[in-house]
Design a protein around this motif. Structure first.
Motif, short mmCIF file in Angstrom:
data_model
loop_
_atom_site.label_atom_id
_atom_site.label_comp_id
_atom_site.label_asym_id
_atom_site.label_seq_id
_atom_site.Cartn_x
_atom_site.Cartn_y
_atom_site.Cartn_z
N GLY A 43 50.50 43.79 36.92
CA GLY A 43 49.15 44.02 37.41
C GLY A 43 48.12 43.06 36.84
O GLY A 43 46.98 43.04 37.27
N ALA A 44 48.52 42.24 35.89
CA ALA A 44 47.60 41.28 35.29
C ALA A 44 47.30 40.17 36.29
O ALA A 44 48.16 39.78 37.07
N PRO A 45 46.07 39.65 36.27
CA PRO A 45 45.75 38.58 37.21
C PRO A 45 46.51 37.30 36.88
O PRO A 45 46.68 36.95 35.71
N ALA A 46 46.95 36.60 37.91
CA ALA A 46 47.68 35.36 37.71
C ALA A 46 46.73 34.25 37.24
O ALA A 46 47.04 33.49 36.34
N GLU A 47 45.57 34.15 37.85
CA GLU A 47 44.54 33.20 37.45
C GLU A 47 43.20 33.94 37.41
O GLU A 47 42.57 34.13 38.45
N PRO A 48 42.74 34.37 36.25
CA PRO A 48 41.53 35.18 36.19
C PRO A 48 40.23 34.45 36.52
O PRO A 48 39.28 35.05 36.97
N LYS A 49 40.18 33.13 36.33
CA LYS A 49 38.98 32.32 36.63
C LYS A 49 37.74 32.88 35.93
O LYS A 49 36.68 33.03 36.53
N ILE A 50 37.89 33.19 34.66
CA ILE A 50 36.81 33.81 33.89
C ILE A 50 35.59 32.91 33.79
O ILE A 50 34.45 33.37 33.92
N LYS A 51 35.81 31.62 33.55
CA LYS A 51 34.67 30.70 33.39
C LYS A 51 33.81 30.66 34.65
O LYS A 51 32.58 30.70 34.58
N LYS A 52 34.46 30.61 35.80
CA LYS A 52 33.75 30.59 37.08
C LYS A 52 32.95 31.88 37.27
O LYS A 52 31.81 31.87 37.71
N LYS A 53 33.56 32.99 36.90
CA LYS A 53 32.91 34.29 37.06
C LYS A 53 31.75 34.46 36.07
O LYS A 53 30.74 35.08 36.39
N MET A 54 31.89 33.87 34.88
CA MET A 54 30.79 33.93 33.91
C MET A 54 29.59 33.14 34.42
O MET A 54 28.45 33.58 34.28
N TRP A 55 29.83 31.97 35.02
CA TRP A 55 28.72 31.19 35.57
C TRP A 55 28.07 31.92 36.74
O TRP A 55 26.84 31.91 36.87
N LEU A 56 28.85 32.55 37.58
CA LEU A 56 28.29 33.31 38.69
C LEU A 56 27.46 34.48 38.17
O LEU A 56 26.37 34.75 38.68
#
Length: 81
Positions: A43-56
């Motif tokens: 169930g863990a995300p394969a690519e969380p893209k945290i940096k992109k989400k933090m900027w958004l």
């Protein structure tokens, strides 16, 4: 409004925005059979893209913060009463 209050309002808006954008574009490991990570939770995300989400979240919270500060400074709501 004092600077400490403005900072607290921004932090609250940032966390609300971050938690709102966090589930965007999530693909679980179970959806990718060729992930290559042994023992990872499916169930863990394969690519969380945290940096992109933090900027958004930063952009969204900046807009919400500006609207909030404008409303408070305009005197529409008087929080002192």
């Amino acid at each position: 409004m004092n600077p400490a209050g403005a900072i607290v309002i921004y932090i609250i808006w940032w966390w609300v925005a971050f938690l709102a954008v966090l589930p965007r574009e999530v693909e679980g490991r179970w959806e990718r059979p060729d992930d290559g990570v042994k023992g990872a939770d499916p169930g863990a995300p394969a690519e969380p893209k945290i940096k992109k989400k933090m900027w958004l979240a930063t952009k969204v919270s900046g807009v919400l913060w500006l609207v909030t500060v404008a409303i408070i400074l305009s005197g529409v709501f008087n929080f002192r009463d």
